[in-house]
Enzyme design. Structure first.
Site, short mmCIF file in Angstrom:
data_model
loop_
_atom_site.label_atom_id
_atom_site.label_comp_id
_atom_site.label_asym_id
_atom_site.label_seq_id
_atom_site.Cartn_x
_atom_site.Cartn_y
_atom_site.Cartn_z
N HIS A 20 0.83 -1.20 0.00
CA HIS A 20 0.00 0.00 0.00
C HIS A 20 0.87 1.25 0.00
O HIS A 20 1.78 1.38 0.80
CB HIS A 20 -0.93 -0.02 1.22
CG HIS A 20 -1.92 1.08 1.22
ND1 HIS A 20 -2.31 1.71 2.37
CD2 HIS A 20 -2.62 1.67 0.22
CE1 HIS A 20 -3.20 2.63 2.08
NE2 HIS A 20 -3.40 2.62 0.78
N ASP A 28 7.89 7.01 -20.91
CA ASP A 28 8.26 7.00 -22.32
C ASP A 28 9.75 6.69 -22.43
O ASP A 28 10.44 6.57 -21.41
CB ASP A 28 7.87 8.31 -23.00
CG ASP A 28 8.54 9.54 -22.40
OD1 ASP A 28 9.70 9.46 -21.95
OD2 ASP A 28 7.89 10.61 -22.40
N HIS A 98 6.71 19.08 -14.71
CA HIS A 98 7.54 17.96 -15.17
C HIS A 98 8.82 17.80 -14.34
O HIS A 98 9.23 16.68 -14.04
CB HIS A 98 7.88 18.13 -16.65
CG HIS A 98 8.58 16.95 -17.25
ND1 HIS A 98 8.03 15.68 -17.26
CD2 HIS A 98 9.79 16.84 -17.84
CE1 HIS A 98 8.88 14.84 -17.85
NE2 HIS A 98 9.96 15.52 -18.19
N TYR A 120 5.81 13.63 -22.65
CA TYR A 120 5.14 13.56 -21.35
C TYR A 120 4.26 12.33 -21.18
O TYR A 120 3.32 12.33 -20.39
CB TYR A 120 4.34 14.84 -21.08
CG TYR A 120 5.20 16.07 -21.16
CD1 TYR A 120 6.06 16.39 -20.12
CD2 TYR A 120 5.19 16.89 -22.29
CE1 TYR A 120 6.88 17.51 -20.20
CE2 TYR A 120 6.00 18.00 -22.37
CZ TYR A 120 6.85 18.30 -21.32
OH TYR A 120 7.66 19.40 -21.39
N ALA A 121 4.55 11.25 -21.89
CA ALA A 121 3.81 10.00 -21.74
C ALA A 121 4.42 9.22 -20.58
O ALA A 121 5.08 8.20 -20.76
CB ALA A 121 3.82 9.20 -23.03
N ASN A 122 4.20 9.76 -19.38
CA ASN A 122 4.75 9.20 -18.15
C ASN A 122 3.68 9.26 -17.08
O ASN A 122 2.90 10.21 -17.03
CB ASN A 122 5.96 10.02 -17.67
CG ASN A 122 7.01 10.18 -18.74
OD1 ASN A 122 7.61 9.21 -19.17
ND2 ASN A 122 7.23 11.41 -19.17
#
Length: 132
Positions: A20, A28, A98, A120-122
């Site tokens: 948890h 990316d 970012h 920004y594909a994170n």
């Protein structure tokens, strides 16, 4: 051999080890990864595997209580942002700049690197619990 689900040994081990509030990152191919030991590199070629395919596989097996995204994804990669929202509509989203996102990755148990080559594909996924 496993019948279905994720086949990658390192990724299975990671997901099974999460408790948890532990965090993992799906990234990316360009995101700096602060700790080499905590890298699961799935990138094969530019664009493969895509970020969303890896996200789908992971969220199919992981309870997620919160996600963190870079604020910039809204304007710099709206298609991926909308796809994340559609897949995870019941999960709260925290937005950070970012640079702060990159700092937060240092606390993650691992970074899963995809072949995604869009900006920004994170995502940071915070593990929840599977209690009824």
């Amino acid at each position: 051999m496993k019948k279905n689900g994720i086949l990658n040994k390192e990724l299975n081990t990671l997901l099974a080890s999460l408790g948890h509030t532990d965090t993992i990152v799906i990234a990316d191919c360009g995101l700096p990864i602060p700790n080499e030991e905590a890298r699961i590199d799935l990138a094969l070629v530019k664009g493969f595997p895509p970020f969303l395919s890896v996200l789908d596989a992971v969220i199919n097996e992981l309870v997620v209580e919160e996600i963190v995204l870079a604020e910039e994804i809204k304007t710099q990669n709206p298609d991926v942002y909308e796809s994340i929202k559609a897949r995870m509509s019941d999960v709260p989203i925290q937005f950070v700049r970012h640079e702060e996102f990159k700092e937060m990755t240092k606390q993650a148990k691992a970074v899963i690197r995809t072949g995604e080559a869009t900006p920004y594909a994170n995502i940071i996924l915070r593990s929840g619990v599977n209690f009824s």
